[in-house]
Design an enzyme around this catalytic site. Structure first.
Site, PDB file in Angstrom:
ATOM      1  N   SER A 138     -18.564   6.413 -37.475  1.00 30.39           N
ATOM      2  CA  SER A 138     -19.215   7.074 -36.344  1.00 30.39           C
ATOM      3  C   SER A 138     -18.223   8.009 -35.671  1.00 30.39           C
ATOM      4  O   SER A 138     -17.062   7.643 -35.470  1.00 30.39           O
ATOM      5  CB  SER A 138     -19.638   6.028 -35.289  1.00 30.39           C
ATOM      6  OG  SER A 138     -20.313   4.927 -35.864  1.00 30.39           O
ATOM      7  N   ASP A 184     -14.637   2.304 -28.072  1.00 33.71           N
ATOM      8  CA  ASP A 184     -15.620   2.595 -29.123  1.00 33.71           C
ATOM      9  C   ASP A 184     -17.050   2.536 -28.595  1.00 33.71           C
ATOM     10  O   ASP A 184     -17.937   1.929 -29.217  1.00 33.71           O
ATOM     11  CB  ASP A 184     -15.444   1.610 -30.300  1.00 33.71           C
ATOM     12  CG  ASP A 184     -14.056   1.717 -30.909  1.00 33.71           C
ATOM     13  OD1 ASP A 184     -13.487   2.825 -30.920  1.00 33.71           O
ATOM     14  OD2 ASP A 184     -13.532   0.692 -31.379  1.00 33.71           O
ATOM     15  N   LEU A 217      -7.269   4.802 -24.031  1.00 29.92           N
ATOM     16  CA  LEU A 217      -6.828   5.797 -23.052  1.00 29.92           C
ATOM     17  C   LEU A 217      -7.235   5.354 -21.648  1.00 29.92           C
ATOM     18  O   LEU A 217      -8.274   4.725 -21.463  1.00 29.92           O
ATOM     19  CB  LEU A 217      -7.451   7.155 -23.378  1.00 29.92           C
ATOM     20  CG  LEU A 217      -6.939   7.773 -24.688  1.00 29.92           C
ATOM     21  CD1 LEU A 217      -7.861   8.899 -25.137  1.00 29.92           C
ATOM     22  CD2 LEU A 217      -5.511   8.272 -24.538  1.00 29.92           C
ATOM     23  N   HIS A 240     -14.579   6.341 -35.581  1.00 33.29           N
ATOM     24  CA  HIS A 240     -14.469   4.887 -35.710  1.00 33.29           C
ATOM     25  C   HIS A 240     -15.027   4.461 -37.072  1.00 33.29           C
ATOM     26  O   HIS A 240     -16.127   4.878 -37.438  1.00 33.29           O
ATOM     27  CB  HIS A 240     -15.232   4.186 -34.580  1.00 33.29           C
ATOM     28  CG  HIS A 240     -15.123   2.699 -34.691  1.00 33.29           C
ATOM     29  ND1 HIS A 240     -13.940   2.030 -34.420  1.00 33.29           N
ATOM     30  CD2 HIS A 240     -16.004   1.764 -35.100  1.00 33.29           C
ATOM     31  CE1 HIS A 240     -14.118   0.746 -34.657  1.00 33.29           C
ATOM     32  NE2 HIS A 240     -15.357   0.552 -35.062  1.00 33.29           N
ATOM     33  N   GLY A 281      -2.841   9.626 -40.871  1.00 34.95           N
ATOM     34  CA  GLY A 281      -3.289  10.977 -40.524  1.00 34.95           C
ATOM     35  C   GLY A 281      -4.165  11.641 -41.572  1.00 34.95           C
ATOM     36  O   GLY A 281      -4.241  12.865 -41.621  1.00 34.95           O
ATOM     37  N   GLN A 340     -16.171   9.371 -46.127  1.00 34.89           N
ATOM     38  CA  GLN A 340     -17.197   9.926 -45.227  1.00 34.89           C
ATOM     39  C   GLN A 340     -16.593  10.316 -43.878  1.00 34.89           C
ATOM     40  O   GLN A 340     -17.031  11.286 -43.261  1.00 34.89           O
ATOM     41  CB  GLN A 340     -18.344   8.922 -45.041  1.00 34.89           C
ATOM     42  CG  GLN A 340     -18.995   8.488 -46.351  1.00 34.89           C
ATOM     43  CD  GLN A 340     -19.471   9.660 -47.194  1.00 34.89           C
ATOM     44  OE1 GLN A 340     -19.869  10.697 -46.679  1.00 34.89           O
ATOM     45  NE2 GLN A 340     -19.433   9.495 -48.513  1.00 34.89           N
ATOM     46  N   ASN A 361     -13.748  10.719 -30.875  1.00 30.75           N
ATOM     47  CA  ASN A 361     -13.066   9.679 -31.660  1.00 30.75           C
ATOM     48  C   ASN A 361     -13.833   9.418 -32.950  1.00 30.75           C
ATOM     49  O   ASN A 361     -15.055   9.540 -32.987  1.00 30.75           O
ATOM     50  CB  ASN A 361     -13.009   8.384 -30.836  1.00 30.75           C
ATOM     51  CG  ASN A 361     -12.289   7.251 -31.561  1.00 30.75           C
ATOM     52  OD1 ASN A 361     -11.208   7.452 -32.116  1.00 30.75           O
ATOM     53  ND2 ASN A 361     -12.879   6.056 -31.573  1.00 30.75           N
ATOM     54  N   ARG A 382       0.669   2.218 -18.672  1.00 27.56           N
ATOM     55  CA  ARG A 382      -0.199   2.962 -19.597  1.00 27.56           C
ATOM     56  C   ARG A 382      -0.451   4.361 -19.049  1.00 27.56           C
ATOM     57  O   ARG A 382      -0.506   5.334 -19.792  1.00 27.56           O
ATOM     58  CB  ARG A 382      -1.539   2.245 -19.769  1.00 27.56           C
ATOM     59  CG  ARG A 382      -1.422   0.844 -20.334  1.00 27.56           C
ATOM     60  CD  ARG A 382      -2.800   0.208 -20.402  1.00 27.56           C
ATOM     61  NE  ARG A 382      -3.560   0.695 -21.539  1.00 27.56           N
ATOM     62  CZ  ARG A 382      -3.438   0.222 -22.767  1.00 27.56           C
ATOM     63  NH1 ARG A 382      -2.625  -0.770 -23.024  1.00 27.56           N
ATOM     64  NH2 ARG A 382      -4.136   0.727 -23.758  1.00 27.56           N
TER      65      ARG A 382
HETATM   66  C1  GRF Z   1      -9.415   5.587 -39.898  1.00 29.98           C
HETATM   67  O1  GRF Z   1     -10.163   4.636 -40.604  1.00 29.98           O
HETATM   68  C2  GRF Z   1      -9.981   5.783 -38.530  1.00 29.98           C
HETATM   69  O2  GRF Z   1     -11.358   5.718 -38.498  1.00 29.98           O
HETATM   70  C3  GRF Z   1      -9.402   4.618 -37.797  1.00 29.98           C
HETATM   71  O3  GRF Z   1      -8.094   4.526 -38.249  1.00 29.98           O
HETATM   72  C4  GRF Z   1      -8.026   5.050 -39.571  1.00 29.98           C
HETATM   73  C5  GRF Z   1      -6.992   6.127 -39.520  1.00 29.98           C
HETATM   74  O4  GRF Z   1      -6.826   6.734 -40.735  1.00 29.98           O
HETATM   75  N1  GRF Z   1      -9.567   4.761 -36.378  1.00 29.98           N
HETATM   76  P1  GRF Z   1      -5.953   8.039 -40.860  1.00 29.98           P
HETATM   77  O5  GRF Z   1      -4.692   7.835 -40.021  1.00 29.98           O
HETATM   78  O6  GRF Z   1      -6.772   9.186 -40.363  1.00 29.98           O
HETATM   79  O7  GRF Z   1      -5.630   8.149 -42.316  1.00 29.98           O
END
Ligand code: GRF
Length: 224
Positions: free
Chosen positions: A137, A146, A94, A110, A13, A174, A108, A66
């Site tokens: 991104s 994605d 999802l 990524h 998180g 970043q 999202n 799901r």
């Molecule tokens: C991040 O690198 C995010 O881009 C990816 O999972 C990781 C989660 O990190 N989808 P966090 O839980 O926000 O620390």
């Protein structure tokens, strides 16, 4: 009114934390109504509780389908009055049930420069491939993993032979900048999607910006 947001996490998180921090700094006009997780152990839930944010957690394994899991999340999100969803390290796809409920309102983050290296191991796959540049991104979510229209990207140099963890750590710095910024643009109603293209109101030309060796486009605004 601040944008009523739900954030879904699966793990640490830290992206959730970056959103909370920008709200507390007064630069991100978002009200996190609920943090959800499919992982009751996710540290992201603890971060939410620390900041007095309501949490919802159920293992997806409790649901036979799901769709059933997604419907339970939809109910909780509606109950808390959120209309927009940020996926901050949520490691599940999802269903159309969820995406049609929040049509055009799911964002999202990524950890790769899409469309390169989609999937759950974006940083590791980029490090193994030996790319010279990777990054992160923020995009709108559609039904393909994605894949939806890209809002903002940050390009991060990769060193030959560097570990996936080292690259991931530099990309994460970043991520913490571009995700809150993208949410602020969305909250301001400045993002317009035309096909695959996301236009940002208020910029004639996108002048990419360099921050700590990362190239970011569109550039970050004051406070991000
Ligand atoms: C991040 O690198 C995010 O881009 C990816 O999972 C990781 C989660 O990190 N989808 P966090 O839980 O926000 O620390």
């Amino acid at each position: 009114m601040a944008l009523p947001l739900a954030v879904i996490v699966s793990g640490s998180g830290s992206n959730l934390q970056s959103i909370i921090d920008k709200i507390e700094q007064g630069v991100l006009d978002v009200d996190i109504r609920l943090v959800l997780s499919n992982n009751p152990e996710a540290y992201g839930l603890e971060r939410a509780r620390t900041h007095g944010i309501d949490v919802w957690t159920k293992s997806h394994k409790e649901f036979p389908t799901r769709e059933g899991f997604d419907e339970a999340m939809i109910e909780a999100i509606h109950r808390h009055g959120a209309d927009t969803v940020a996926l901050a390290g949520f490691m599940r796809l999802l269903t159309p049930v969820f995406l049609s409920t929040f049509q055009g309102r799911v964002l999202n983050i990524h950890p790769a420069l899409l469309p390169s290296f989609p999937g759950t191991h974006g940083q590791r796959d980029a490090a193994r491939y030996g790319v010279k540049i990777s990054g992160c991104s923020v995009h709108f979510v559609d039904e393909i993993m994605d894949h939806g229209p890209v809002i903002i990207q940050a390009a991060v140099p990769a060193a030959p032979g560097e570990s996936a963890d080292d690259l991931a750590a530099r990309i994460l710095v970043q991520e913490h900048r571009i995700f809150p910024q993208a949410l602020q643009w969305f909250a301001q109603g400045r993002l317009k999607v035309e096909g695959r293209h996301v236009h940002l109101a208020g910029y004639g030309d996108y002048d990419a910006q360099t921050v700590d060796g990362a190239l970011i486009n569109p550039p970050l605004e004051k406070g991000f």
